[in-house]
Design a protein around this motif. Structure first.
Motif, PDB file in Angstrom:
ATOM      1  N   TRP A  88       0.832  -1.202   0.000  1.00  9.03           N
ATOM      2  CA  TRP A  88       0.000   0.000   0.000  1.00  9.03           C
ATOM      3  C   TRP A  88       0.868   1.254   0.000  1.00  9.03           C
ATOM      4  N   TYR A  90       3.524   1.376  -1.984  1.00 11.98           N
ATOM      5  CA  TYR A  90       3.686   1.513  -3.430  1.00 11.98           C
ATOM      6  C   TYR A  90       2.466   2.221  -4.038  1.00 11.98           C
ATOM      7  N   LYS A  91       1.296   1.769  -3.625  1.00 15.06           N
ATOM      8  CA  LYS A  91       0.065   2.359  -4.168  1.00 15.06           C
ATOM      9  C   LYS A  91      -0.006   3.856  -3.862  1.00 15.06           C
ATOM     10  N   ASP A  95      -0.275   6.665  -6.699  1.00  7.73           N
ATOM     11  CA  ASP A  95      -1.386   7.620  -6.737  1.00  7.73           C
ATOM     12  C   ASP A  95      -0.863   9.052  -6.789  1.00  7.73           C
ATOM     13  N   TRP A 176      -3.279  -2.622 -15.503  1.00  7.51           N
ATOM     14  CA  TRP A 176      -2.486  -2.078 -14.391  1.00  7.51           C
ATOM     15  C   TRP A 176      -3.354  -1.160 -13.525  1.00  7.51           C
ATOM     16  N   TYR A 179      -5.737  -3.199 -11.445  1.00  9.30           N
ATOM     17  CA  TYR A 179      -5.080  -3.962 -10.364  1.00  9.30           C
ATOM     18  C   TYR A 179      -4.906  -3.101  -9.122  1.00  9.30           C
ATOM     19  N   TRP A 180      -4.375  -1.901  -9.291  1.00  7.98           N
ATOM     20  CA  TRP A 180      -4.107  -1.050  -8.132  1.00  7.98           C
ATOM     21  C   TRP A 180      -5.384  -0.392  -7.605  1.00  7.98           C
ATOM     22  N   LEU A 183      -6.957  -3.059  -5.361  1.00  9.46           N
ATOM     23  CA  LEU A 183      -6.045  -3.700  -4.410  1.00  9.46           C
ATOM     24  C   LEU A 183      -6.753  -3.912  -3.067  1.00  9.46           C
ATOM     25  N   HIS A 196      -0.948 -10.016  -2.791  1.00  8.69           N
ATOM     26  CA  HIS A 196      -0.149  -9.237  -3.748  1.00  8.69           C
ATOM     27  C   HIS A 196       1.081  -9.999  -4.230  1.00  8.69           C
TER      28      HIS A 196
END
Length: 642
Positions: A88, A90-91, A95, A176, A179-180, A183, A196
């Motif tokens: 998260w 990374y997310k 973002d 992609w 996917y995010w 999540l 993940h």
């Protein structure tokens, strides 16, 4: 040896990384203190050459100093709650960069669970840049069936999520984005793997994307190769060294024959500053675990030494002498140290002081000598050191101190007391070469904080009981002093007997606190749970909080006795249990405390092993039974009195 492995069906066209391509790095860090370790700085400084934009995401708040360090390294520094693990994180970074992603040709998702670069990054990027692909990872993990977390289905083959690179055809795709966007939440390490890391690779290869692993699994065994084959991966050119091998359960590493010292030797061979590794581990790993995983016992040669006389350390021996008749032996031991050594003696009263001064005068040592009469013998050598010598320890006058005291252990048997004294003195200052070799360790390792003899066990029931009643006191003192090094579970890594080599800076947290003799209490307070025994177990944790690691030291003569006893004792204890040591320990942990083998003890063990859900019901039955037995006994006593 393989250096790359293809992943996926290659049903979509893929590109190489352009010569003038741009790379975005999203780097996730976590530090429970909010600080930034030197190993992170080292890694980001070297990644900058290959990354045009660096976004650093901190899972958890940063201190002012921590944020300043990251702002000097990254283009954007973000802080978020420590939720959802690095995934998260990374997310969060993705973002934040959503409107700029199309500026880049490759995206790196990397976290701080590795040290490096151990080997140069350049050959890795040159090789992977030339390969047409959609994504690539540093290391991989083979398929596992059944799934080790869910115990059903399978854990897919996957790239390990601490380092995954993605090309623009993939990170600009609808797949992609979906996917995010979708999540799932992650509240446990199991979630992080099952939701993940273990599904990412299969998810995208099933959608036609293709990739590679830069350093594939080295054998056909289903193991975590980045952890268990770290040395071999380094030799294959892998620039990353996972941190986990140095805080993995030592019993498991013993079973799979992983020797952390060999890995560290490989790190040194390739020029990575090992002190960065120990600075991080000393702060964050249980010291006894680190001592085992990194093999931090040094055997001191009695015939040669590595001491460098061109770089002498200002050294002082601090000796608390209660038994005046031991003064000569302490002075003999101090005389083994290389170069000129100062000697500061503390003692409880003026009569002892005069007698000690006479002995010192007759010997005329080369260095400075001082005999101090402390205000009280409360706390014995602990208080004499921390209170009676506080001014010197805070003065920065010395680079290295040796703490000793006149030890007889009269409360034990004659053999037990004699062994404990020899265990301390002979391992600490066994002779000129042995002493010089200890000083050499401090010359070579600027991050070494303490060195002391291994845990005493011959004649002492220390193994498995080293905390005794002192762990709560240590935990409370750690809270007071701001020490966040995790406490060892079973027994602490500690200088039992309270004799050690130390850098004064490593003891700073203990010395800066203003102790009083009243806190230590009188002779009756010198027991487990008392302040003196609590402080005996504190130095390694206090040093670790400041980034100093500790080592144990021993002579070959001592180890010849110690190891043979350990070998025989473990053989005897293993005789009634099946399989290897790891399985034996796991079984005994599930069984719990054995007690004295009473009927109740065995019932409790059986319940813990086979019917844990019935524990409360069994406790109620025994409680009612014991109550009834008590009533019957009292009734019989009343009848007898009549």
């Amino acid at each position: 040896m393989k250096t790359a492995e293809l992943i996926g069906d290659w049903t979509r066209p893929a590109d190489t990384f352009p010569e003038d391509g741009k790379r975005l790095l999203v780097y996730v860090v976590f530090d429970r203190r909010g600080e930034v370790g030197d190993f992170v700085v080292y890694a980001l400084e070297r990644m900058r050459e290959f990354c045009d934009t660096i976004v650093v995401v901190s899972n958890g708040p940063l201190t002012t100093g921590g944020r300043e360090r990251l702002e000097a390294l990254g283009d954007l520094v973000l802080e978020r709650p420590n939720e959802g693990f690095d995934i998260w994180g990374y997310k969060h970074g993705l973002d934040a960069m959503a409107d700029r992603l199309d500026e880049f040709d490759e995206l790196l998702l990397v976290n701080d669970t590795w040290f490096g670069p151990i080997r140069p990054f350049a050959p890795l990027f040159e090789r992977m840049n030339s390969h047409p692909l959609h994504f690539w990872g540093m290391t991989d993990h083979l398929r596992v069936e059944p799934h080790p977390f869910t115990h059903e289905g399978y854990l897919p083959y996957h790239l390990q999520s601490y380092w995954v690179a993605v090309r623009r055809q993939m990170f600009l795709s609808p797949e992609w984005e979906a996917y995010w966007r979708d999540l799932p939440q992650m509240t446990s390490y199991s979630d992080a793997v099952t939701k993940h890391e273990g599904v990412f690779t299969e998810h995208f290869t099933q959608r036609g994307f293709s990739g590679e692993v830069a350093f594939p699994t080295l054998t056909d065994k289903i193991e975590n190769h980045a952890v268990l084959y770290a040395e071999q991966l380094i030799e294959a050119g892998c620039p990353t060294l996972k941190r986990r091998p140095f805080f993995q359960w030592p019993v498991f590493l013993d079973r799979v024959a992983v020797v952390g010292k060999w890995t560290l030797e490989a790190v040194e061979r390739h020029g990575y500053p090992v002190e960065l590794i120990f600075d991080d581990l000393a702060r964050n790993v249980e010291p006894r675990v680190l001592n085992a995983d990194a093999a931090l016992l040094r055997v001191l040669s009695p015939t040669g030494d590595d001491y460098d006389p061109s770089r002498p350390l200002r050294t002082a021996v601090f000796a608390h002498i209660f038994y005046v008749e031991m003064t000569d032996e302490i002075l003999d031991r101090a005389g083994y140290l290389p170069g000129t050594t100062d000697i500061i003696v503390t003692t409880p009263d003026a009569d002892r002081a005069r007698a000690i001064e006479e002995i010192i005068a007759a010997r005329a040592p080369a260095g400075r000598t001082e005999v101090r009469v402390v205000a009280s013998n409360n706390g014995r050598d602990q208080a004499a050191f921390l209170i009676g010598c506080r001014d010197i320890l805070l003065s920065d006058e010395y680079d290295l101190v040796v703490k000793m005291h006149s030890k007889k252990t009269p409360q034990g048997g004659a053999n037990v007391g004699r062994h404990f004294r020899r265990h301390q003195f002979e391992n600490l200052l066994g002779g000129p070469h042995e002493a010089a070799n200890v000083v050499a360790l401090f010359q070579k390792q600027p991050g070494l904080g303490l060195a002391f003899p291994p845990t005493v066990h011959l004649g002492h029931p220390t193994m498995g009981h080293g905390w005794w009643a002192n762990r709560p006191g240590v935990a409370e003192l750690c809270r007071e002093l701001g020490i966040r090094v995790p406490l060892d579970e079973i027994s602490p890594l500690a200088p039992f007997g309270s004799m050690f080599f130390a850098r004064p800076q490593a003891l700073r947290l203990l010395v800066e606190r203003e102790w009083t003799y009243e806190e230590f209490g009188g002779a009756e307070a010198y027991v487990d749970g008392g302040l003196a025994h609590v402080l005996e177990r504190m130095p390694v944790y206090a040093a670790g909080e400041l980034g100093y690691h500790s080592m144990t030291i021993a002579t070959p003569q001592y180890l010849a006795k110690s190891y043979t006893a350990f070998d025989y004792n473990l053989d005897q204890m293993s005789a009634t249990m099946p399989e290897d040591t790891q399985h034996q320990i796991e079984f005994l942990r599930r069984a719990g405390y054995i007690g004295w083998g009473t009927f109740r003890d065995f019932v409790d063990m059986w319940v813990r092993l086979h019917r844990p859900e019935a524990r409360e019901r069994i406790d109620r039955i025994f409680s009612r039974t014991e109550t009834a037995r008590g009533r019957l006994w009292r009734a019989r006593q009343r009848l007898r009195r009549r």
